[in-house]
Design an enzyme around this catalytic site. Structure first.
Site, PDB file in Angstrom:
ATOM      1  CG  ASP A 197     -46.352 -62.177  19.838  1.00 19.09           C
ATOM      2  OD1 ASP A 197     -45.221 -62.967  20.026  1.00 19.09           O
ATOM      3  OD2 ASP A 197     -47.132 -62.251  20.971  1.00 19.09           O
ATOM      4  CB  SER A 222     -45.283 -63.274  27.834  1.00 18.45           C
ATOM      5  OG  SER A 222     -44.569 -64.000  26.856  1.00 18.45           O
ATOM      6  CG  HIS A 238     -44.073 -61.116  22.759  1.00 19.15           C
ATOM      7  ND1 HIS A 238     -45.177 -61.948  22.952  1.00 19.15           N
ATOM      8  CD2 HIS A 238     -43.483 -60.889  23.985  1.00 19.15           C
ATOM      9  CE1 HIS A 238     -45.099 -62.457  24.241  1.00 19.15           C
ATOM     10  NE2 HIS A 238     -44.154 -61.845  24.772  1.00 19.15           N
TER      11      HIS A 238
END
Length: 330
Positions: A270, A167, A300
């Site tokens: 995501d 991320s 995600h």
């Protein structure tokens, strides 16, 4: 379930992995999303993602304070090879705002144990107290510390450094591969592991370049509102959003062509899916060796759920294999 603060949106529910749905409804649906309440640092004390595997036992664990941040080195058991242990610097996610030195220690320690490498967690400064460029500066400080002090501190082979992150951490790892080229001397990085990375901080739901933003705007965990909350915490000045130190896809082709081989793992449900895919395609077009994998029906944050979800374990296993293969190839 539909009246709970983090209930699964009907747009997304039929498309999600049923195993994830069950876990979400039991452990996440009742949580109040942080972007819907006033900011307070205590938000960081909220429970972590459920379903993670335990931290592995390794030879030694060493916490080291740097100028503005800390690192935690997981060091393998036994004697190092004559040239030293390879090194993975792994950078946690949390939208540059959440997370700590303890985040994803399960995966980081597993990298150490299964790939016989020094695996380093980075505790970078967080927004909003420390907005951009603090996290980038701390990432480069950690990289420089490993390169110049790694041999003495933990028997590192400083010519065999890989970087990785998930991320916002994947964003910082990608940026590290660009900025390492500008250092004097440049620091060689042999591989980058980018899991659900933030690649373009100009992306939005009206952006035709990345259909996943509109398609997944109501997805679980990282919906549009939460992603924009993170972005505005870390990058309060929109004028900086196109800088390569925020959005690596805007780096020059000359720099992008010189980044190391990459594994890019993205999740089908995501919001960040398509920018990760686009980055992989751009690197491939410039001659960089890249593997891109899309994890079907997954949201995600599955990497932190590797003990509870088959798809989470698959992503974690792929992370281990990608780094191990990269170390063997050099």
């Amino acid at each position: 379930m539909s009246d709970l603060p983090s209930a699964i949106h009907p747009d997304i529910l039929p498309r999600l992995d049923p195993e994830y749905v069950a876990l979400h409804n039991t452990h996440i649906a009742h949580r109040v999303p942080p972007h819907t309440i006033p900011w307070h640092p205590d938000i960081r004390k909220a429970p972590y993602i459920p379903g993670g595997s335990p931290v592995r036992t390794v030879g030694a664990v060493k916490d080291i304070s740097l100028q503005n941040c800390k690192i935690r080195a997981f060091i393998p058991e036994g004697a190092p090879p004559p040239e030293g242990w390879p090194v993975l610097l792994y950078i946690h996610g949390g939208g540059w705002t959440l997370g700590s030195i303890d985040t994803l220690n399960s995966l980081i320690s597993r990298q150490c144990k299964e790939n016989n490498c020094v695996s380093v967690a980075l505790d970078y400064r967080l927004a909003p107290e420390n907005p951009y460029p603090a996290a980038v500066e701390d990432t480069i400080d950690a990289l420089k510390f490993i390169y110049y002090n790694g041999k003495a501190e933990f028997n590192a082979n400083v010519n065999k450094i890989a970087v990785g992150g998930s991320s916002s951490g994947g964003n910082l790892a990608a940026i590290a591969c660009l900025k390492a080229q500008e250092l004097t001397p440049p620091i060689p990085i042999i591989f980058q592991l980018l899991i659900v990375p933030v690649i373009d901080n100009t992306a939005s739901v009206t952006d035709e370049r990345y259909p996943s933003w509109k398609e997944c705007q109501n997805t679980v965990w990282l919906c549009e509102g939460r992603m924009m909350w993170f972005r505005n915490m870390y990058l309060p000045d929109p004028a900086t959003w196109t800088e390569p130190d925020n959005s690596p896809i805007f780096a020059s082709d000359a720099f992008l062509a010189r980044v190391p081989p990459a594994y890019i793992g993205v999740c089908e449900l995501d919001i960040l899916r398509d920018e990760g895919i686009a980055y992989g395609e751009k690197l491939k077009s410039l001659g960089v060796k890249v593997e891109v994998k899309v994890y079907p029906r997954a949201p995600h944050h599955i990497l932190g759920m590797d003990a509870a979800l088959k798809i989470g374990k698959q992503q974690a296993d792929d992370c281990i294999k990608a780094v191990g293969d990269a170390f063997k190839a050099v």
